[in-house]
Structures are given as C-alpha cells and as structure tokens.
Design a protein around this motif. Structure first.
Motif, PDB file in Angstrom:
ATOM      1  N   GLN A   2       0.828  -1.198   0.000  1.00 33.01           N
ATOM      2  CA  GLN A   2       0.000   0.000   0.000  1.00 33.01           C
ATOM      3  C   GLN A   2       0.869   1.257   0.000  1.00 33.01           C
ATOM      4  OE1 GLN A   2      -2.523  -0.609   3.392  1.00 33.01           O
ATOM      5  NE2 GLN A   2      -4.198  -1.329   2.120  1.00 33.01           N
ATOM      6  N   ASN A   5       2.053   1.830  -3.559  1.00 32.34           N
ATOM      7  CA  ASN A   5       0.984   2.401  -4.384  1.00 32.34           C
ATOM      8  C   ASN A   5       0.777   3.873  -4.060  1.00 32.34           C
ATOM      9  OD1 ASN A   5       0.453   0.092  -5.805  1.00 32.34           O
ATOM     10  ND2 ASN A   5      -1.203  -0.576  -4.480  1.00 32.34           N
ATOM     11  N   LEU A   6       0.825   4.236  -2.782  1.00 28.44           N
ATOM     12  CA  LEU A   6       0.682   5.622  -2.387  1.00 28.44           C
ATOM     13  C   LEU A   6       1.834   6.460  -2.930  1.00 28.44           C
ATOM     14  CD1 LEU A   6      -0.802   7.826  -0.820  1.00 28.44           C
ATOM     15  CD2 LEU A   6       0.482   7.139   1.202  1.00 28.44           C
ATOM     16  N   GLY A   9       1.391   6.917  -6.633  1.00 27.64           N
ATOM     17  CA  GLY A   9       0.324   7.886  -6.867  1.00 27.64           C
ATOM     18  C   GLY A   9       0.795   9.304  -6.625  1.00 27.64           C
ATOM     19  N   TRP A  53      -9.456  -0.632 -16.539  1.00 30.78           N
ATOM     20  CA  TRP A  53      -9.071   0.693 -16.049  1.00 30.78           C
ATOM     21  C   TRP A  53     -10.298   1.593 -16.185  1.00 30.78           C
ATOM     22  CZ3 TRP A  53      -3.632   2.978 -17.020  1.00 30.78           C
ATOM     23  CH2 TRP A  53      -2.648   2.028 -16.744  1.00 30.78           C
ATOM     24  N   LYS A  99      -7.520   5.516 -13.435  1.00 25.53           N
ATOM     25  CA  LYS A  99      -7.153   4.527 -12.418  1.00 25.53           C
ATOM     26  C   LYS A  99      -7.072   3.141 -13.042  1.00 25.53           C
ATOM     27  CE  LYS A  99      -9.235   7.128  -8.619  1.00 25.53           C
ATOM     28  NZ  LYS A  99     -10.161   7.076  -7.477  1.00 25.53           N
ATOM     29  N   ASN A 100      -6.146   2.348 -12.518  1.00 23.10           N
ATOM     30  CA  ASN A 100      -5.994   0.978 -13.017  1.00 23.10           C
ATOM     31  C   ASN A 100      -6.942   0.042 -12.273  1.00 23.10           C
ATOM     32  OD1 ASN A 100      -4.768   0.378 -10.561  1.00 23.10           O
ATOM     33  ND2 ASN A 100      -2.701   0.303 -11.403  1.00 23.10           N
ATOM     34  N   HIS A 103      -7.265   0.231  -8.602  1.00 21.68           N
ATOM     35  CA  HIS A 103      -7.764   1.538  -8.160  1.00 21.68           C
ATOM     36  C   HIS A 103      -6.640   2.524  -7.847  1.00 21.68           C
ATOM     37  CE1 HIS A 103     -11.562  -0.565  -8.035  1.00 21.68           C
ATOM     38  NE2 HIS A 103     -11.028  -1.428  -7.191  1.00 21.68           N
ATOM     39  N   THR A 104      -5.448   2.253  -8.379  1.00 19.42           N
ATOM     40  CA  THR A 104      -4.310   3.160  -8.212  1.00 19.42           C
ATOM     41  C   THR A 104      -4.435   4.285  -9.233  1.00 19.42           C
ATOM     42  OG1 THR A 104      -2.902   1.335  -7.499  1.00 19.42           O
ATOM     43  CG2 THR A 104      -1.784   3.335  -8.262  1.00 19.42           C
ATOM     44  N   MET A 106      -3.308   6.484 -11.897  1.00 20.18           N
ATOM     45  CA  MET A 106      -2.219   6.448 -12.870  1.00 20.18           C
ATOM     46  C   MET A 106      -1.953   7.827 -13.454  1.00 20.18           C
ATOM     47  SD  MET A 106      -1.458   3.380 -12.460  1.00 20.18           S
ATOM     48  CE  MET A 106      -0.185   3.152 -13.686  1.00 20.18           C
TER      49      MET A 106
END
Length: 114
Positions: A2, A5-6, A9, A53, A99-100, A103-104, A106
């Motif tokens: 996580q 991913n943060l 982002g 996506w 978002k992919n 839910h990240t 992009m």
C-alpha cells in the motif's frame, strides 16, 4: 504494498503538476468540456492492456470503464466521447482521474478554466 501504491500515486501527481510526462506511461493526454471528450495516450513502445481501467471525475459522479480486450497500441491514443461518459466534464475546477484495476491513480488531468 500500500505504501508503494501511495508513493507511485504521489509521484504521478507531482509529475502531472510539473507538466512532465515521463516516457512509458499511459495517461490522459487531453480532455475538453466543450466537446465532452477524454483522450488517453499510450506512451509505451508496445501495446498496453487497459481493460478494467477507468476514468472518474472529481465529483465521483460516475466511472467510465474500459471494456475487456482494451489493448491500446504503442504510441497511440484513444478518445472516449460524451455518449459513453457517465458524467459531464466541467469547464473549470475539474479533475479527471485515470485509475488501473487496483484503483491506483495512474494520472490526474486538471481543467482549471483559466
């Protein structure tokens, strides 16, 4: 994971603010409130699968999902038109999120109306 991913982002957001799009990204190339169109570009040399996506607006009033089999050829763009968008693109103070499937975020595309 996580935290990674943060971090990714946040890095994407900072690159967007600087106007820099590094090579090897799938990103929102343009968006227009006038034509109600969003264009996504694949900056990779090879095709990239964007199935699942989605594009979401700042108000979170709807999501456009790329259907299964959405393979975007390298260096090409794909436009999504108003008839397919479940939301209206605002002419000012708008943000669109790509978002992919995890839910990240992009990419973020900002329309500030100035």
């Amino acid at each position: 994971m996580q935290h990674l991913n943060l971090l990714l982002g946040c890095l994407t957001f900072l690159l967007m603010l600087s106007g820099c799009k590094p090579n090897g990204l799938v990103f929102i190339e343009s968006a227009s409130a006038d034509t109600q169109t969003v264009t996504v570009k694949n900056d990779f040399d090879e095709a990239y699968n964007i199935s699942g996506w989605y594009i979401e607006n700042k108000a979170k009033s709807g999501k456009y999902f790329f259907p299964a089999g959405s393979l975007l050829p390298g260096g090409s763009s794909l436009s999504v038109f108003r008839k397919d968008l479940p939301f209206e693109i605002q002419s000012q103070d708008e943000a669109l999120f790509l978002k992919n499937t995890a839910h990240t975020v992009m990419d973020i595309y900002v329309i500030d109306g100035r």
